[in-house]
Design a protein around this motif. Sequence first.
Motif, short mmCIF file in Angstrom:
data_model
loop_
_atom_site.label_atom_id
_atom_site.label_comp_id
_atom_site.label_asym_id
_atom_site.label_seq_id
_atom_site.Cartn_x
_atom_site.Cartn_y
_atom_site.Cartn_z
N SER A 152 19.21 -3.53 -7.61
CA SER A 152 18.97 -3.46 -6.14
C SER A 152 17.52 -2.91 -6.07
N GLU A 156 14.63 -5.37 -4.46
CA GLU A 156 14.15 -5.03 -2.97
C GLU A 156 12.72 -4.26 -3.27
N SER A 160 16.62 0.31 0.34
CA SER A 160 16.97 -0.73 1.15
C SER A 160 18.05 -0.13 2.20
N LYS A 161 18.14 -0.68 3.54
CA LYS A 161 19.24 -0.35 4.44
C LYS A 161 20.20 -1.49 4.39
N ASP A 162 19.58 -2.72 4.22
CA ASP A 162 20.57 -4.01 4.43
C ASP A 162 20.70 -4.71 2.83
N PHE A 163 20.04 -4.42 1.83
CA PHE A 163 20.25 -5.16 0.50
C PHE A 163 19.96 -6.47 0.82
N LYS A 164 19.27 -7.23 1.74
CA LYS A 164 19.05 -8.35 1.95
C LYS A 164 18.77 -9.24 0.87
N LYS A 165 17.72 -8.82 0.28
CA LYS A 165 17.06 -9.71 -0.75
C LYS A 165 18.18 -9.85 -2.01
N LYS A 167 21.29 -9.39 -2.04
CA LYS A 167 22.58 -10.32 -1.54
C LYS A 167 22.20 -11.65 -1.55
N TYR A 168 20.93 -12.03 -1.28
CA TYR A 168 20.43 -13.53 -0.98
C TYR A 168 20.76 -13.69 -2.77
N TRP A 209 24.59 2.64 -4.75
CA TRP A 209 24.59 1.49 -3.78
C TRP A 209 25.76 0.74 -3.77
N ALA A 212 27.54 -0.99 -0.91
CA ALA A 212 26.87 -2.33 -0.22
C ALA A 212 27.74 -3.65 -0.38
#
Length: 345
Positions: A152, A156, A160-165, A167-168, A209, A212
């Motif tokens: 992560s 990232e 990260s607060k949302d781990f968007k990249k 999870k993508y 993390w 998440a």
Amino acid sequence: MNQNVENSLFIRAALSQQTERPPVWMMRQAGRFMPEYWEIKNKYSFLEMCKTPEIAADVTMLPVNLLGIDAAILFSDILVTPEAMGGDLSFKEGVGPRFSNPVRNRADAEALGTDVVDKLQYVAEAIKEIQSRLNGSIPLIGFAGAPFTVLSYLIEGGSSKDFKKTKYLLHNDPELAHFILSKITKVTVDYLNMQIDAGVNALQLFDSWAQALSWDDYNEFSHQYNKEIISKLNRKGVPIISFAKGSSVFYPLMVESNPDVISVDWNANLRSLKDSLPAGIAVQGNLDPYIFYADKSVIKKRIEQLFESMRGVDGYIFNLGHGIMPDFSFDKVKYAVDLIKEFRY
């Protein structure tokens, strides 16, 4: 292993043997809540501290000398492994860790090295220096970041607060995610076995993390790699602690990776979780660290409640559900340690 260390409260509890009281150590115990830490930190960068064995030993010894805890933990960082693999790592005050070259595609992933233990020898040197100072008085815990958590940061480029990249990547290119995770896993096995060879008495795998992830994603992208790491460690007499933020949810899977100890976040009822584990797996935790913002009377009450709930259990190590915060009062942390050391079952 030194005879004193083998018979220490911490090692006995980690191996689910009987102890007269719970041993105590705390995650981030050698950290920013100590004025003495800042005396060192103001002279050196964080990475200089990690990479200079004498300084890493100085910081590791602070809670040993000032708090009187029952186990020391190596002063280092979970991101030294991805840095050795090729990540361009820096730490900035108020921002935290950053990788200036995040992994965003297959070429980036292929550029990550896996034969990197030579680059991490400063950690082995720090372990030897710390052990010479401890001189068998208490055990030394080594550690590494778990593959998903390390992944992560690489994806990232930092926290990260949302781990968007991340999870993508997991959802859109799981094959690439597994390719990177496999590389991190190899490095982590080599790195932890190097720490064992250098003389640590226990190890902790930090999956900071994990919370998440959904259950299925944790199983696929975290658990199977943690299990592989633990299975490949030369762990004879060296207990392995598995920590995850999310352990109160994921502990049934964590059990399958066969650690000696599961470190539990503060969301769980520790006794009922312990009672549901197979014999021979100890627990560590799980006081809510934020209790240290309360008065000493509240701290005392919460610790006593936790200990009463764990009465009669073999295999319990006191710790927090996560790490000490930078603005905690040193006096309150010391008060808690002294209180714990006076307790008897």
